[in-house]
Enzyme design. Structure first.
Site, PDB file in Angstrom:
ATOM      1  N   LYS A  10      -6.869  12.734  -8.595  1.00 62.25           N
ATOM      2  CA  LYS A  10      -6.733  14.151  -8.980  1.00 62.25           C
ATOM      3  C   LYS A  10      -5.394  14.691  -8.524  1.00 62.25           C
ATOM      4  CE  LYS A  10      -7.315  15.911  -4.555  1.00 62.25           C
ATOM      5  NZ  LYS A  10      -6.250  16.547  -3.766  1.00 62.25           N
ATOM      6  N   ASP A 138     -13.852  16.721  -1.746  1.00 58.78           N
ATOM      7  CA  ASP A 138     -13.260  16.319  -3.025  1.00 58.78           C
ATOM      8  C   ASP A 138     -14.173  15.391  -3.834  1.00 58.78           C
ATOM      9  OD1 ASP A 138     -10.839  17.664  -2.825  1.00 58.78           O
ATOM     10  OD2 ASP A 138      -9.708  15.930  -2.117  1.00 58.78           O
TER      11      ASP A 138
END
Ligand SMILES: C[C@](O)(CO)[C@H](O)COP(=O)(O)OP(=O)(O)OC[C@H]1O[C@@H](n2ccc(N)nc2=O)[C@H](O)[C@@H]1O
Ligand SMILES: Nc1ncnc2c1ncn2[C@@H]1O[C@H](COP(=O)(O)OP(=O)(O)OP(=O)(O)O)[C@@H](O)[C@H]1O
Length: 298
Positions: A10, A138
């Site tokens: 990401k 995350d």
């Protein structure tokens, strides 16, 4: 029989960070975009308990014991379904380690999806997301992919619309940065200041929805960037080199030290990558596109 799951890295196109909470975490408005750098996690039945192996350029920095997020994911799923975590997890690692691109989180989400498929647990997506949130802030996004707004400590996700491809260049740094150390530096730099509540920026959400690279370039922000630069000042040189090479935006990815550069198109990304590679300001350079899907069985 074995199951292989591919999981993306990401980049944070907005990372707004609030003041430290009593539990030490920080409330965030975290706009995640999944990009096409992948780890692959293969789960194979084993007779003799849990084993983790890893291959790839950064493999020597990955712990192979029970602290590995892939191992922790398998153990959490096994415990929930009252079975032994008898599985060999092999990680083919391409996401930089300790790079601010959620590499460990990707492996946690990937192992969870792989073991779920291998063991036929039939866990719901909501259950998988709950385990992800226990593993790390995350990890839920690594499961979901695409683009999403993370609130709370980043684990409460709202999926976002993405209207087109965004082309990125990533410069990998010569060493890693510890995420807790970067948050501690954020706290130190903010001592005595009034830290506002983190909120998602409408221009960021609009630029994503429209697939408008130029609009995203002027809207991206990262509140952890000053802290990452304070701990790793040489990153300023990498950011400057990418800007000079024609990047529309240059920023630290998450807690760093990977730096991210937004490019007009694939060709421009490749040109910027070439200039960065020759600049001597980073260890390696990669190009990627986003948004891409989250953890998927291949
Ligand atoms: C910097 C980001 O990568 C941005 O996406 C994330 O916020 C970090 O997510 P992560 O690596 O999954 O983090 P976790 O494993 O949950 O937490 C590691 C450490 O980072 C700090 N941490 C993390 C998330 C958060 N919202 N506030 C924090 O202060 C805490 O010191 C925590 O002990
Ligand atoms: N599967 C894994 N892959 C890499 N590191 C792992 C893994 N499991 C645990 N770790 C540990 O986590 C630390 C952080 O690694 P990771 O690659 O997840 O950082 P990161 O990408 O900066 O994380 P984030 O962007 O989520 O903050 C490593 O130094 C390592 O000790």
């Amino acid at each position: 029989m074995s199951v292989t799951v591919r999981v993306p890295a990401k980049v944070n196109v907005q990372l707004a960070v609030g003041a430290a909470r009593p539990d030490g975490f920080h409330d965030l408005a975290n706009v995640f975009l999944a990009v096409s750098l992948y780890d692959e996690i293969t789960a194979t039945p084993a007779a003799d308990g849990l084993r983790v192996t890893c291959e790839g350029p950064d493999a020597d920095q990955v712990p192979l014991d029970r602290t590995n997020l892939a191992a922790r994911a398998a153990e959490a799923l096994a415990a929930r379904y009252g079975r032994e975590p008898d599985v060999h997890l092999h990680i083919a690692k391409d996401i930089p380690v300790a790079g601010g691109m959620a590499g460990g989180s990707a492996d946690g989400a990937g192992a969870l999806v792989a073991c779920d498929a291998l063991w036929g647990t039939g866990a719901s997506r909501a259950e998988l997301l709950e385990i992800c949130a226990e593993l790390g802030s995350d990890v839920p996004f690594s499961l979901v992919g695409g683009a999403a707004l993370g609130t709370g400590r980043g684990e409460k996700l709202t999926e976002l619309e993405v209207g087109g491809d965004f082309h990125w260049v990533f410069a990998l740094a010569s060493r890693g940065l510890s995420t807790p150390a970067v948050f501690r530096e954020f706290d130190r730099l903010g001592e005595g200041l009034d830290i506002p509540e983190p909120v998602a920026a409408q221009p960021v959400l609009d630029a994503l929805a429209k697939g408008d690279t130029a609009a995203l370039a002027v809207a991206v922000t990262n509140d952890l960037q000053p802290a990452a630069l304070s701990l790793f000042p040489e990153l300023s040189d990498t950011l400057a080199a990418g800007r000079a090479a024609g990047a529309l935006a240059a920023l630290v990815s998450g807690s760093g030290p990977t730096t991210a550069f937004l490019a007009t198109d694939a060709r421009s990304a490749s040109d910027i990558a070439g200039v960065l590679r020759a600049s001597g300001t980073c260890r390696d350079v990669r190009t990627a596109v986003g948004a891409v899907a989250g953890a998927s069985v291949v």
